[in-house]
Scaffold this motif. Structure first.
Motif, PDB file in Angstrom:
ATOM      1  N   ALA A 111     -15.554  28.987   1.250  1.00 41.22           N
ATOM      2  CA  ALA A 111     -16.500  27.933   0.996  1.00 41.22           C
ATOM      3  C   ALA A 111     -17.789  28.214   2.345  1.00 41.22           C
ATOM      4  O   ALA A 111     -18.812  27.867   2.180  1.00 41.22           O
ATOM      5  N   LYS A 112     -17.033  28.595   3.639  1.00 38.65           N
ATOM      6  CA  LYS A 112     -17.978  28.645   4.703  1.00 38.65           C
ATOM      7  C   LYS A 112     -18.761  29.814   4.972  1.00 38.65           C
ATOM      8  O   LYS A 112     -19.514  29.787   5.722  1.00 38.65           O
ATOM      9  N   THR A 113     -18.422  30.701   4.041  1.00 41.10           N
ATOM     10  CA  THR A 113     -19.425  31.973   4.337  1.00 41.10           C
ATOM     11  C   THR A 113     -20.075  32.223   3.029  1.00 41.10           C
ATOM     12  O   THR A 113     -19.565  32.231   1.909  1.00 41.10           O
ATOM     13  N   SER A 114     -21.318  33.075   3.201  1.00 44.64           N
ATOM     14  CA  SER A 114     -22.002  33.524   1.922  1.00 44.64           C
ATOM     15  C   SER A 114     -22.052  35.158   1.931  1.00 44.64           C
ATOM     16  O   SER A 114     -22.386  35.681   1.063  1.00 44.64           O
ATOM     17  N   ASP A 115     -21.078  35.460   2.870  1.00 38.75           N
ATOM     18  CA  ASP A 115     -20.653  36.975   2.896  1.00 38.75           C
ATOM     19  C   ASP A 115     -19.697  37.389   1.982  1.00 38.75           C
ATOM     20  O   ASP A 115     -18.562  36.872   1.875  1.00 38.75           O
ATOM     21  N   LEU A 162     -16.721  32.856  -9.522  1.00 35.84           N
ATOM     22  CA  LEU A 162     -17.391  31.939  -8.718  1.00 35.84           C
ATOM     23  C   LEU A 162     -18.037  32.320  -7.301  1.00 35.84           C
ATOM     24  O   LEU A 162     -18.894  32.137  -6.692  1.00 35.84           O
ATOM     25  N   LEU A 163     -17.057  33.066  -6.574  1.00 35.63           N
ATOM     26  CA  LEU A 163     -17.255  33.523  -5.283  1.00 35.63           C
ATOM     27  C   LEU A 163     -18.188  34.544  -5.012  1.00 35.63           C
ATOM     28  O   LEU A 163     -18.671  34.779  -3.831  1.00 35.63           O
ATOM     29  N   PHE A 189     -22.715  27.707  -1.275  1.00 30.98           N
ATOM     30  CA  PHE A 189     -22.032  27.011  -2.281  1.00 30.98           C
ATOM     31  C   PHE A 189     -23.051  25.529  -2.365  1.00 30.98           C
ATOM     32  O   PHE A 189     -22.934  25.067  -1.015  1.00 30.98           O
ATOM     33  N   SER A 190     -23.306  24.957  -3.236  1.00 32.84           N
ATOM     34  CA  SER A 190     -23.731  23.582  -3.270  1.00 32.84           C
ATOM     35  C   SER A 190     -22.222  22.634  -3.068  1.00 32.84           C
ATOM     36  O   SER A 190     -21.018  23.269  -3.213  1.00 32.84           O
ATOM     37  N   ASP A 191     -22.418  21.477  -2.581  1.00 34.59           N
ATOM     38  CA  ASP A 191     -21.260  20.582  -2.647  1.00 34.59           C
ATOM     39  C   ASP A 191     -20.385  20.414  -3.837  1.00 34.59           C
ATOM     40  O   ASP A 191     -19.086  20.399  -3.763  1.00 34.59           O
ATOM     41  N   SER A 207     -19.274  10.472  -7.753  1.00 32.71           N
ATOM     42  CA  SER A 207     -19.803  11.865  -7.533  1.00 32.71           C
ATOM     43  C   SER A 207     -19.980  12.486  -5.940  1.00 32.71           C
ATOM     44  O   SER A 207     -20.925  13.059  -5.803  1.00 32.71           O
ATOM     45  N   ARG A 208     -19.167  11.512  -5.111  1.00 37.14           N
ATOM     46  CA  ARG A 208     -19.243  12.005  -3.719  1.00 37.14           C
ATOM     47  C   ARG A 208     -18.539  13.071  -3.226  1.00 37.14           C
ATOM     48  O   ARG A 208     -17.234  13.103  -2.839  1.00 37.14           O
ATOM     49  N   PHE A 209     -18.981  14.168  -3.800  1.00 36.96           N
ATOM     50  CA  PHE A 209     -18.213  15.493  -3.613  1.00 36.96           C
ATOM     51  C   PHE A 209     -17.660  15.821  -2.127  1.00 36.96           C
ATOM     52  O   PHE A 209     -18.138  15.747  -1.106  1.00 36.96           O
ATOM     53  N   GLY A 210     -16.478  16.162  -1.937  1.00 38.55           N
ATOM     54  CA  GLY A 210     -15.920  16.442  -0.718  1.00 38.55           C
ATOM     55  C   GLY A 210     -15.073  15.115  -0.199  1.00 38.55           C
ATOM     56  O   GLY A 210     -14.016  15.410   0.584  1.00 38.55           O
ATOM     57  N   LYS A 211     -15.387  13.856  -0.731  1.00 41.64           N
ATOM     58  CA  LYS A 211     -14.334  12.763  -0.520  1.00 41.64           C
ATOM     59  C   LYS A 211     -14.668  12.061  -1.513  1.00 41.64           C
ATOM     60  O   LYS A 211     -15.310  10.678  -1.114  1.00 41.64           O
TER      61      LYS A 211
END
Length: 462
Positions: free
Chosen positions: A69-73, A115-116, A122-124, A166-170
């Motif tokens: 999720a941290k990289t776009s490579d 997906l990757l 990536f969006s949240d 819908s608070r993505f991530g938490k």
């Protein structure tokens, strides 16, 4: 016996509804590989009261998903994906009837790989969908491990009942909606078979996948325990219960047989890693006892957490939380002025920054903030500080650790405070907070001194 209610090492099990069943949650190390899953299967099959099983992702998988999720490579993403594939296939290959779940596993891996390969950030919402694959994979595999041991079992997609905002991530669970959906979709299945489901993940009202934040599998288990009216929620991890302090800091740390909800909540809030801080909230609402034990050593007992306990010692445990930041807000305008603190806290609230400890003087207020990875602090503190600086002088100190002494009636028991401060007399503290809670005394020290302070304090108090 593997049932923690029958182990001599644990405190006597609290009295519970005999008609209800047990919810058992197994963490990432407990389902790390086929051998670990087999140990967990032993625990489940030894206790017919366990009906609902909640699992985390296999150890290492969530970290790899976070890295993706941290990289776009795409090259890096595929390298991390290979690690997930390796962990998954290591379990799949050891199943006797792998063909029964092979197609489901292949489909999940294909969805993940597709997906990757989006060549962008990536969006949240996509990040939460991405992170859900760890639990979705491990639950399918673990259900098959149980099936091959003769259990009537199936895997259940928790997103059908774990309704969140819908608070993505938490995401925040919607308790009333979860209760209704559980009665409709989950309880009928539990009357017929064991159910293996996922921790950590849920879905909002639109069906989008959400996550409850790192460590949210414990919280998921407690929420589901509340929804099904469980007699007990078991948290199986890689340590034998809750200790008087982190055993990595001192070999003198020992397992606590029983602890109250209030004490355990203080420990979780102030850094004890065994429990997610929110885990106890559903259990406290419905007075459901929680058991914490080791899936590696189920015969060793563990810790019972309940509303009523037989013993209430002055000192129960010492918790440590690193990566703390101390902010001091100073202004002569605060002197004899109303509304200054309200203004400070309004700014922090609007930036979703949570404050732990607070001390005040005539013209200043000192606040501690948690600078843990993934907290709001990392991306919200600069704009918040900019606002504070428009009307006050602001000082920021980092590389601090919060140490909390957890116990009972620390604010009012004669002699307890005196002996505690005597143990602290040689410690250089930056801030101290005492009296706001009857269950803790907290103070800040430099990170580099924290481990030594905990070890010496544990020696003095225990």
């Amino acid at each position: 016996m593997l049932n923690p209610q029958n182990t001599s090492a644990a405190a006597a099990a609290p009295v519970v509804n005999p008609d209800a069943f047990i919810v058992a949650k197994f963490g990432g190390t407990s389902v790390a590989d086929f051998t670990a899953m087999s140990r967990c299967a032993d625990i489940i099959l030894a206790d017919p009261n366990i009906k609902l099983i909640v699992v985390s992702a296999s150890s290492g998988v969530t970290n790899l998903l976070v890295d993706i999720a941290k990289t776009s490579d795409i090259g890096l993403r595929l390298a991390h994906y290979s690690g997930i594939e390796r962990i998954t296939y290591n379990v799949l290959r050891q199943l006797q009837q792998q063909h029964l779940v092979g197609a489901a596993i292949e489909q999940l891996l294909l969805e993940l790989k597709t997906l990757l390969q989006f060549e962008r950030e990536f969006s949240d919402a996509e990040k939460d969908l991405l992170l859900s694959f760890g639990e979705r994979l491990s639950s399918v595999l673990f259900a098959q491990v149980l099936a091959e041991r003769g259990a009537a079992v199936s895997s259940f997609d928790v997103r059908r009942v774990m309704r969140t905002d819908s608070r993505f991530g938490k995401a925040e669970p919607q308790i009333e909606a979860i209760a209704g959906l559980t009665v409709q979709y989950l309880l009928p299945l539990l009357k017929q078979q064991l159910i293996v489901t996922q921790g950590f993940i849920g879905a909002d009202g639109s069906g989008q996948t959400t996550t409850l934040g790192r460590g949210g599998s414990d919280y998921s288990a407690a929420i589901l325990g509340e929804a099904v009216g469980a007699r007990v929620v078991q948290i199986w991890t890689d340590v034998v219960g809750i200790f008087t302090t982190d055993p990595r800091l001192t070999s003198a740390a020992r397992c606590i047989p029983e602890i109250s909800f209030d004490e355990a909540a203080e420990m979780a809030t102030f850094g004890a890693k065994v429990l997610h801080p929110a885990t106890l909230i559903p259990a406290m609402r419905q007075n459901i006892p929680v058991f914490v034990g080791s899936s590696r050593e189920p015969e060793a007992g563990g810790t019972w957490i309940s509303k009523q306990v037989d013993t209430k010692p002055s000192y129960r445990a010492i918790a440590l939380r690193k990566a703390q930041t101390l902010i001091t807000v100073k202004s002569p305008a605060m002197l004899h002025a109303a509304g200054f603190l309200a203004r400070v806290f309004d700014i922090l609230s609007r930036h979703q920054i949570s404050v732990d400890l607070v001390t005040t003087s005539e013209i200043s207020v000192a606040l501690t903030l948690d600078d843990a990875p993934g907290s709001a602090f990392s991306h919200s503190i600069e704009p918040a500080l900019a606002e504070l600086k428009t009307f006050s002088e602001v000082t920021v100190e980092q590389d601090l650790s919060l140490i909390a002494v957890i116990g009972n009636h620390l604010h009012s028991t004669r002699g307890v405070t005196g002996s505690l401060f005597q143990a602290l007399e040689k410690i250089n503290m930056r801030l101290i907070c005492h009296g706001a809670s009857r269950h803790n005394l907290c103070f800040l020290v430099e990170d580099k001194e924290a481990a030594t302070v905990v070890k010496e304090l544990h020696q003095a108090l225990f």
